[in-house]
Design an enzyme around this catalytic site. Structure first.
Site, mmCIF file in Angstrom:
data_model
loop_
_atom_site.group_PDB
_atom_site.id
_atom_site.type_symbol
_atom_site.label_atom_id
_atom_site.label_comp_id
_atom_site.label_asym_id
_atom_site.label_seq_id
_atom_site.Cartn_x
_atom_site.Cartn_y
_atom_site.Cartn_z
ATOM 1 N N ASP A 1 -6.595 10.375 13.863
ATOM 2 C CA ASP A 1 -6.660 10.183 12.409
ATOM 3 C C ASP A 1 -7.320 8.843 12.082
ATOM 4 O OD1 ASP A 1 -6.244 10.849 9.741
ATOM 5 O OD2 ASP A 1 -4.262 9.937 9.673
ATOM 6 N N GLN B 1 5.006 4.402 2.317
ATOM 7 C CA GLN B 1 4.429 3.190 1.767
ATOM 8 C C GLN B 1 4.863 1.982 2.586
ATOM 9 O OE1 GLN B 1 5.927 4.049 -2.120
ATOM 10 N NE2 GLN B 1 7.558 2.522 -2.022
ATOM 11 N N VAL B 2 4.080 0.897 2.461
ATOM 12 C CA VAL B 2 4.257 -0.281 3.308
ATOM 13 C C VAL B 2 4.659 -1.492 2.482
ATOM 14 C CG1 VAL B 2 2.965 -1.996 4.646
ATOM 15 C CG2 VAL B 2 2.770 0.407 5.207
ATOM 16 N N LYS C 1 7.039 0.205 7.143
ATOM 17 C CA LYS C 1 6.603 1.480 6.559
ATOM 18 C C LYS C 1 7.815 2.387 6.354
ATOM 19 C CE LYS C 1 3.800 4.187 8.987
ATOM 20 N NZ LYS C 1 2.550 4.668 9.603
ATOM 21 N N ALA D 1 0.733 5.598 0.512
ATOM 22 C CA ALA D 1 -0.084 6.709 0.993
ATOM 23 C C ALA D 1 0.695 8.010 0.893
ATOM 24 C CB ALA D 1 -0.523 6.446 2.433
ATOM 25 N N SER D 2 0.134 9.047 1.496
ATOM 26 C CA SER D 2 0.678 10.389 1.313
ATOM 27 C C SER D 2 2.062 10.560 1.920
ATOM 28 C CB SER D 2 -0.278 11.423 1.917
ATOM 29 O OG SER D 2 -0.548 11.116 3.273
ATOM 30 N N LEU D 3 2.323 9.927 3.069
ATOM 31 C CA LEU D 3 3.589 10.125 3.758
ATOM 32 C C LEU D 3 4.580 8.995 3.542
ATOM 33 C CD1 LEU D 3 2.401 11.572 7.200
ATOM 34 C CD2 LEU D 3 2.888 12.774 5.062
ATOM 35 N N ALA E 1 0.856 -1.184 0.000
ATOM 36 C CA ALA E 1 0.000 0.000 0.000
ATOM 37 C C ALA E 1 0.889 1.229 0.000
ATOM 38 C CB ALA E 1 -0.925 0.004 1.224
#
Length: 573
Positions: free
Chosen positions: A346, A205-206, A221, A201-203, A199
């Protein structure tokens, strides 16, 4: 950061066309580096990392400047970019062109009467624009991506893709970052690692990996390169725009302070050491709640830019439509906000999973909040006064919580609040939504100079997200109606002097004992007792005889001793 460890086929670890990268059991051979062009998350195949392509110039900071951005400090950020006016101007032009074109296209659609025809097209365009503009704008989109009651479906579908389906950066860069941060060849830490991010994301990835030392399956991450430099400039610009809006719009709330609160949380989220500590604390506080799962953190493999945690299999809560787990989330949120004061700030759909064994898993502990005791008490009192239509006391609560200045005209505020809330409260606490409470509040807030405290945006979001998820498959769900029973139970059973005083103020109005209020509190608290037993069937409203029986039973318990004293005093009178 929004990274969901999902178990759908497109995300199944080690099941992609390419096998996992496996390392030998001896020696220090580096893993093969897959070419950057081949690295694409399953959900975003064929897309490129548009943010890096279009906004990579934002990364151009010296080492000293980058080190100065470890913590959020608006003066330091302004000083750095004051020396880089061309980068600031270029970013302003980029933002103006991107949004200008989109709004211009919407205007043309309206003018040519093609709005309906082009609606989905414009939704896709907006998602691409936000993705290309980078993390700050993606985070804003994530904040509203769960509100199906506020956002049109086409836009909601596109914004939801920004939760964990953003085009990733190069795996070659990611693996080098892991080695640099941990100070070890990657094959000494992991026996295997997925060849592509599971996955993005904005900050960051995993990747899915297996620890060489224990064989444990973990999530790794890795932070995006240059993300702090990019976010810091966008925050500077947003803060400047907020100042202009406040002046021109004559807003009572300090919009810049709200942005500062959000930015501070965002900078803390970019420190993975801090996230690991938060995850450990969250697990200690709430990991014992039945049907709640919190992944284990591996601090020995965690740095500011890399974090390793237990792998969680599951599906997004919003996709499985499990209202029971939403109720579990509501109870967990109650514990976070009104008992421990340490809350997940969040909890958007990408961070809440239904595990394969039917439990609620929390992910991503970078953005957390602290809710002070005095604010907890003020929030509880405000809920009680609202439900009991005690609007003069509610106006005092708004002062305590920081919504109203101490100089506000209490009588005028009380009259205004009565007009705003009477219709909503008439529906009953179980039928009140955030939309009902905010419907006519805007004019009153402006008239009496209401302020939105900086802390409140994170608190309300933690509850609004759960309501948004539930509304997506049950339009009648009300998170406030599900939270109030826990509040009632806490007020009736808590031994703290502050809450005892609050209970007395609720039960006595103008010196007269209001047994109807006690009956209401007990009736609501019984719903909490039923939910805590985790019965998955809906609870029927208790009849008067049942409530009286329960009231008598409750007064004979240790927790009911304070109520017993009050009733004995009233009988003596």
């Amino acid at each position: 950061m929004s990274l969901a460890f999902v178990s759908s086929p497109s995300f199944r670890p080690f099941s992609t066309a390419r096998p996992p990268v496996k390392f030998p059991t001896s020696g220090k051979l580096r893993p093969p580096r897959p070419p950057a062009a081949a690295v694409r998350a399953s959900s975003t195949r064929g897309e490129s990392d548009g943010f890096t392509q279009k906004s990579g110039y934002l990364f151009e900071l010296s080492t000293s400047d980058a080190n100065a951005l470890v913590d959020y400090n608006i003066k330091r950020i302004a000083a750095i970019y004051r020396r880089k006016p061309l980068i600031v101007v270029r970013r302003l032009v980029q933002l103006a062109v991107a949004f200008g074109r989109w709004f211009g296209a919407r205007f043309v659609d309206e003018f040519t009467e093609k709005s309906d025809e082009m609606f989905e097209v414009r939704a896709r365009e907006l998602r691409r624009i936000l993705q290309e503009l980078g993390p700050a704008y993606v985070k804003i989109a994530q904040a509203v991506s769960s509100r199906s009651d506020l956002i049109p479906p086409s836009y909601l579908d596109q914004l939801s893709l920004l939760q964990d389906r953003i085009a990733p950066f190069s795996t070659d860069v990611a693996l080098k970052t892991i080695e640099k941060e941990l100070g070890l060849p990657i094959d000494l830490v992991f026996s295997e690692i997925s060849p592509e991010p599971i996955a993005a994301a904005s900050l960051g990835q995993v990747y899915q990996a297996r620890l060489r030392s224990s064989g444990q399956l973990v999530a790794v991450k890795v932070q995006r390169p240059g993300v702090q430099a990019a976010i810091s400039l966008d925050i500077l610009i947003l803060r400047y725009v907020a100042g202009i809006i406040k002046i021109l719009g004559k807003f009572n709330s300090d919009l810049q302070a709200v942005i500062d609160e959000w930015a501070s949380s965002l900078f803390r989220e970019m420190d993975y050491v801090n996230e690991a500590k938060n995850g450990i604390k969250f697990r200690e506080l709430y990991g014992d709640i039945k049907d709640v799962v919190v992944p284990e953190m591996y601090q020995e493999y965690t740095t500011r830019k890399v974090i390793v945690m237990e792998w969680i299999e599951g599906q997004k809560l919003v996709e499985v439509k499990d209202l029971y787990l939403v109720e579990v989330g509501v109870y967990c949120s109650f514990r976070q906000l009104l008992e421990c004061g340490f809350y997940h700030a969040d909890p958007h759909p990408g961070n809440l999973l239904r595990t394969d064994d039917g439990k609620l898993a929390y992910l991503d502990f970078g953005m957390m909040g602290e809710f002070r005791k005095e604010l907890q008490l003020g929030f509880i009192e405000a809920c009680l006064h609202l439900v009991n239509r005690d609007y003069d006391a509610l106006s005092e609560d708004f002062v305590t919580l920081g919504f109203l200045p101490p100089t506000a005209d209490r009588e005028a505020v009380t009259n205004a609040l009565t007009g705003v809330f009477k219709d909503a409260i008439a529906k009953g606490i179980r039928n009140i939504s955030f939309g009902d409470l905010s419907g006519n509040l805007g004019f009153t807030m402006y008239k009496f100079k209401f302020q939105i405290p900086s802390y409140f945006s994170l608190v309300i979001r933690s509850l609004a997200v759960l309501e948004g998820i539930a509304i997506s498959f049950d339009p009648n769900y009300k998170v406030l109606g599900s939270t109030y029973p826990w509040i009632a139970r806490k007020v009736l059973t808590d031994s703290s002097p502050e809450l005892k005083s609050t209970l007395i103020s609720v039960l006595y109005k103008d010196g007269v004992f209001r047994i109807d209020r006690l009956e209401s509190l007990l009736s609501e608290s019984l719903r909490a007792e039923t939910k805590k037993a985790l019965a998955k069937q809906p609870v029927e409203a208790a009849g008067s005889k049942v409530v009286v029986k329960q009231l008598l039973s409750f007064t004979l318990t240790e927790k009911g001793s304070f109520i017993r004293e009050i009733l004995l005093q009233e009988v003596a009178k």
